[in-house]
Design an enzyme around this catalytic site. Sequence first.
Site, PDB file in Angstrom:
ATOM      1  N   THR A 148     -27.388 -21.582  12.142  1.00 45.86           N
ATOM      2  CA  THR A 148     -28.153 -20.866  13.165  1.00 45.86           C
ATOM      3  C   THR A 148     -28.461 -19.452  12.681  1.00 45.86           C
ATOM      4  O   THR A 148     -29.589 -18.951  12.849  1.00 45.86           O
ATOM      5  CB  THR A 148     -27.369 -20.833  14.501  1.00 45.86           C
ATOM      6  OG1 THR A 148     -26.832 -22.134  14.745  1.00 45.86           O
ATOM      7  CG2 THR A 148     -28.272 -20.432  15.656  1.00 45.86           C
ATOM      8  N   LYS A 178     -22.612 -26.044  22.311  1.00 45.24           N
ATOM      9  CA  LYS A 178     -21.469 -25.188  21.974  1.00 45.24           C
ATOM     10  C   LYS A 178     -20.788 -24.591  23.219  1.00 45.24           C
ATOM     11  O   LYS A 178     -19.708 -24.018  23.110  1.00 45.24           O
ATOM     12  CB  LYS A 178     -21.924 -24.036  21.067  1.00 45.24           C
ATOM     13  CG  LYS A 178     -22.727 -24.452  19.828  1.00 45.24           C
ATOM     14  CD  LYS A 178     -21.850 -25.081  18.788  1.00 45.24           C
ATOM     15  CE  LYS A 178     -22.565 -25.473  17.521  1.00 45.24           C
ATOM     16  NZ  LYS A 178     -22.972 -24.394  16.665  1.00 45.24           N
ATOM     17  N   THR A 222     -22.759 -15.946   9.816  1.00 51.66           N
ATOM     18  CA  THR A 222     -22.865 -17.030   8.827  1.00 51.66           C
ATOM     19  C   THR A 222     -23.125 -18.352   9.534  1.00 51.66           C
ATOM     20  O   THR A 222     -22.613 -18.576  10.634  1.00 51.66           O
ATOM     21  CB  THR A 222     -21.540 -17.130   8.034  1.00 51.66           C
ATOM     22  OG1 THR A 222     -21.305 -15.886   7.368  1.00 51.66           O
ATOM     23  CG2 THR A 222     -21.580 -18.243   6.997  1.00 51.66           C
ATOM     24  N   GLY A 223     -23.881 -19.237   8.881  1.00 49.68           N
ATOM     25  CA  GLY A 223     -24.066 -20.583   9.420  1.00 49.68           C
ATOM     26  C   GLY A 223     -25.529 -20.967   9.502  1.00 49.68           C
ATOM     27  O   GLY A 223     -26.426 -20.163   9.209  1.00 49.68           O
ATOM     28  N   GLU A 251     -16.211 -12.564   9.367  1.00 49.17           N
ATOM     29  CA  GLU A 251     -16.930 -12.490  10.656  1.00 49.17           C
ATOM     30  C   GLU A 251     -16.154 -11.626  11.653  1.00 49.17           C
ATOM     31  O   GLU A 251     -16.732 -10.807  12.372  1.00 49.17           O
ATOM     32  CB  GLU A 251     -17.139 -13.900  11.215  1.00 49.17           C
ATOM     33  CG  GLU A 251     -18.135 -14.704  10.392  1.00 49.17           C
ATOM     34  CD  GLU A 251     -18.240 -16.162  10.785  1.00 49.17           C
ATOM     35  OE1 GLU A 251     -19.225 -16.783  10.398  1.00 49.17           O
ATOM     36  OE2 GLU A 251     -17.345 -16.688  11.471  1.00 49.17           O
ATOM     37  N   GLY A 304     -15.661 -20.351  12.580  1.00 52.18           N
ATOM     38  CA  GLY A 304     -15.082 -20.625  11.269  1.00 52.18           C
ATOM     39  C   GLY A 304     -15.473 -21.973  10.708  1.00 52.18           C
ATOM     40  O   GLY A 304     -15.024 -22.341   9.626  1.00 52.18           O
ATOM     41  N   GLY A 325     -23.316 -17.075  15.006  1.00 52.11           N
ATOM     42  CA  GLY A 325     -23.196 -18.341  15.723  1.00 52.11           C
ATOM     43  C   GLY A 325     -21.767 -18.565  16.194  1.00 52.11           C
ATOM     44  O   GLY A 325     -20.912 -17.680  16.089  1.00 52.11           O
ATOM     45  N   GLY A 329     -18.032 -22.611   9.324  1.00 54.41           N
ATOM     46  CA  GLY A 329     -18.663 -22.316   8.029  1.00 54.41           C
ATOM     47  C   GLY A 329     -17.733 -21.572   7.088  1.00 54.41           C
ATOM     48  O   GLY A 329     -18.175 -21.030   6.072  1.00 54.41           O
TER      49      GLY A 329
HETATM   50  C1  5RP Z   1     -19.133 -19.792  10.270  1.00 47.75           C
HETATM   51  C2  5RP Z   1     -19.216 -19.835  11.754  1.00 47.75           C
HETATM   52  C3  5RP Z   1     -20.498 -20.295  12.348  1.00 47.75           C
HETATM   53  O1  5RP Z   1     -21.028 -19.271  13.130  1.00 47.75           O
HETATM   54  C4  5RP Z   1     -20.246 -21.522  13.191  1.00 47.75           C
HETATM   55  O2  5RP Z   1     -19.602 -22.486  12.378  1.00 47.75           O
HETATM   56  C5  5RP Z   1     -21.556 -22.095  13.738  1.00 47.75           C
HETATM   57  O3  5RP Z   1     -22.331 -22.562  12.689  1.00 47.75           O
HETATM   58  P1  5RP Z   1     -23.734 -23.288  12.916  1.00 47.75           P
HETATM   59  O4  5RP Z   1     -24.688 -22.245  13.369  1.00 47.75           O
HETATM   60  O5  5RP Z   1     -24.080 -23.841  11.552  1.00 47.75           O
HETATM   61  O6  5RP Z   1     -23.515 -24.366  13.943  1.00 47.75           O
HETATM   62  O7  5RP Z   1     -18.310 -19.501  12.477  1.00 47.75           O
HETATM   63  O8  5RP Z   1     -17.841 -19.487   9.837  1.00 47.75           O
END
Ligand code: 5RP
Length: 235
Positions: free
Chosen positions: A43, A133, A40-41, A115, A107, A94, A109
């Site tokens: 990326t 990151k 999720t997210g 996940e 988390g 991600g 997102g």
């Molecule tokens: C969602 C997540 C995402 O993988 C994490 O927040 C990274 O998100 P993004 O790709 O938008 O930076 O853990 O729960």
Amino acid sequence: MTHSTIPNPAPALTQDQLKTLVGQAALQYVVQGDIVGVGTGSTVNKFIDALATIKDRINGAVSSSVASTERLQALGIPVFDTNDVPRLSVYIDGADEIDGNGYMVKGGGAALTREKIVAAQSDRFVCIADESKLVKTLGAFPLPVEVIPMATRRVMAQFAAIGGSAKIRLKDGQPLVTDNGQYLLDVTGLHISNPLAFEAEVSQWPGVVTVGVFAFQPAQVCLLGTASGVKTLTF
Ligand code: 5RP
């Protein structure tokens, strides 16, 4: 940790373009004919878009959130229930932070519980992220923790006792309710020097559904979007 870099043909890419690049690079880990674990997210959304270009070569996906399910289905990729797919060859997701051992904070997102479930049933976790990151020690990003609402206050007090400051995540002025009907805390002030011990301890606090440290479900590979191209870290 080892790494190699694919040279980036177009320098000075934006963060959004780097996400597209790592999302596309993750396709090389998708096993043809298999069902793919999808995180999720923002990326992962790039990965889902890339996955749609090879949808005829996969059997579908298992998804970690309502948001990803909706995106997958809108692009014509069938989504299966986790209970119907005992094992996945790969899970692509991600991270908010990743360290040199492949341990992550996730988390941001709000999808950490699902996940962790999908990661646990996958043979390989491929993390896709931009280089901001990558950290030495987890804990600078506010740590997401999903909690049962009636335990919120006590879990916040337990974090305060170990030096953390927990806030309830809000949406439109009200506590955000996760896909699982629970609340989320974001905890600052932590320095997670032993992610395995930290995850083991906090996971046992009554009322904690999921702590956003992924040490027992680490990444085996991280595709990192950098100014000089996609760097592949293996753990
Ligand atoms: C969602 C997540 C995402 O993988 C994490 O927040 C990274 O998100 P993004 O790709 O938008 O930076 O853990 O729960």
